[in-house]
Design an enzyme around this catalytic site. Structure first.
Site, short mmCIF file in Angstrom:
data_model
loop_
_atom_site.label_atom_id
_atom_site.label_comp_id
_atom_site.label_asym_id
_atom_site.label_seq_id
_atom_site.Cartn_x
_atom_site.Cartn_y
_atom_site.Cartn_z
CG ASP A 1 1.32 -0.14 -1.94
OD1 ASP A 1 0.57 -0.54 -2.59
OD2 ASP A 1 2.35 -0.88 -1.39
CE1 TYR B 1 -1.78 -6.88 1.25
CE2 TYR B 1 -2.97 -5.34 2.31
CZ TYR B 1 -1.63 -5.71 1.68
OH TYR B 1 -0.68 -5.13 1.80
#
Length: 469
Positions: free
Chosen positions: A151, A406
């Protein structure tokens, strides 16, 4: 008529014609001069005073050509003054959601230079919608795409394109960021961009293309923000930021920003126990956010932000059909509005919901345990009645055999109401698809509709066997 009379008559007529022509030329000259000078003036609707056009932000430069006999006059029509958005219109009444956009980034990456991304979102200025994502500093068909499952790296940047335009090599890199949020206040874009070391990250606040403010990590544990649009009301933008444990107590603050400058910071208050990755929408005169509890609850936290006095309240969505993943099955899941349900609360995924009177619209993965499939529906009483479970108007966005990720909300102002839209991240690559070394995504976008609609499924659609390794 004798010759002298003829001469006098002809002379008189000629003189009259010459006089008329002379007066016409004077009129044309006066009109030309008047229009020439008026192109530099605008009438202010507020006080009828003449103001120069120059300091006014011009969104569109319209030129009108006026023809008078053989004279061409070019006149600029002064644009109306650009104002801050206030989002005071009511929310649109909808029956469900209709397809709006799909960028097919992964499929296009099989034969073109497309960025490796994750954490996408959508936000609109008053005239156009844009898609954002956090790039990995590489295209997919590039050895640097190996191990992009991580990330946070210093190479990640916030990318911005018109909605529907994949992130190609010409894409603008707005800022350095491994966590971000963006919103338009009616005059310019605000970008909140977090980057740096996990224990000492920096959030930069970029407004109208200029760095205006910054703030450093306050808990030294991965300062992070929404990964979807922030919201601006009358020039004040709000953004929810968290610093601290992802699976325990963390320190969440709500920042109030005006033209890129932090003007106030409020701590989280209310009954929410853990708040991350909020999906926020204008609920005039305030802002409402639906977030992720990564510690205790699979029911989603609600954060209510008062823009005028900077006060904050928080709770949980009442619907017993909960929105996070992982979660219990619908028969055994619960939510009682005020507290986390302590059902598979550890871990989660960014998501969204929004209130509709006493009801709630929401989206979630179809799978109870993994980021697979995606569905939307309305829960009757889901905003006001504890543990309500009456579901209507269910739609499948991505079938359960395909991956999702997401999701988040964005708002679009129409002529008479504010519409709610959402996007779904369609993740491909590692960890699940081990034939390749990269992790990236495409997106699909839907918007609320008051009309009828059909059925379908809109997965990413790339054949992993055709993709670069």
């Amino acid at each position: 008529m004798n010759p002298n009379q003829k001469i006098i008559t002809i002379g008189s007529v000629s003189l009259i014609i010459a006089t008329i022509c002379f007066l016409m030329q004077i009129a044309i000259l006066v009109t030309t001069v008047t229009l020439h000078f008026k192109q530099y003036e605008c009438d202010s609707p507020a006080n009828n005073q003449v103001m120069p056009c120059e300091p006014i932000i011009i969104e569109r430069n319209i030129t009108e050509i006026v023809y008078l006999t053989n004279t061409t006059i070019e006149k600029e029509i002064c644009p109306k003054l650009v104002e801050y958005r206030n989002w005071s219109k009511p929310q649109c009444k909808i029956t469900g959601f209709a397809p709006f956009s799909k960028d097919n980034s992964i499929r296009l990456s099989a034969g073109g230079d497309i960025w490796v991304t994750r954490e996408p979102y959508v936000s609109c200025d008053p005239g156009k919608c844009y898609q954002f994502a956090l790039g990995q500093g590489t295209t997919l068909d590039n050895k640097h795409s190996n191990d992009t499952i991580h990330d946070r790296t210093p190479h990640r940047t916030l990318l911005m394109n018109e909605l529907g335009v994949p992130f190609h090599l010409g894409t603008r890199q707005v800022c350095i960021a491994w966590s971000s949020s963006s919103c338009h206040d009616g005059k310019a874009w605000l970008h909140v961009c977090v980057t740096g070391y996990d224990k000492n990250a920096t959030a930069s606040f970029i407004y109208d293309g200029r760095l205006v403010d910054s703030i450093g990590s306050w808990s030294q544990n991965i300062l992070r923000t929404q990964e979807s649009e922030c919201v601006c009301i009358n020039g004040t933008c709000t953004v929810v930021m968290t610093d601290g444990s992802a699976s325990g107590r963390a320190d969440t603050k709500i920042l109030f920003i005006e033209e890129g400058k932090i003007v106030h910071i409020s701590p989280l208050s209310g009954s929410a126990q853990h708040v991350e990755e909020c999906s926020c929408y204008p609920r005039y005169p305030g802002v409402r956010c639906i977030c992720r509890d990564n510690w205790k609850g699979s029911n989603r936290p609600v954060v209510d932000i008062n823009v005028k006095d900077y006060s904050i309240d928080s709770s949980y969505v009442c619907s017993g059909l909960v929105g996070d993943t992982p979660r219990n099955n619908d028969r055994s899941s619960n939510s009682y509005c005020r507290n986390p349900n302590n059902e598979k609360g550890n871990h989660g995924v960014k998501g969204w919901a929004f209130d509709d009177g006493n009801d709630v619209w929401m989206g979630r993965t179809i799978s109870e345990d993994s980021r697979s499939g995606y569905e939307t529906f309305k829960v009757i009483g889901g905003w006001s009645t504890p543990n309500s479970k009456l579901q209507i108007n269910r739609q499948v966005i991505v079938d359960s055999d395909n991956r999702s990720g997401y999701s988040g909300i964005f708002s679009v102002e129409g002529k008479s109401c504010i519409n709610r839209c959402f996007y779904v991240e369609l993740i491909r690559g590692r960890e699940q698809e081990t034939r390749v070394w990269w992790t990236s995504n495409s997106i699909v976008v839907f918007c609320g509709t008051s009309g009828t609609y059909g059925t379908g499924s809109w997965p990413d659609g790339a054949d992993i066997n055709l993709m670069p390794i």
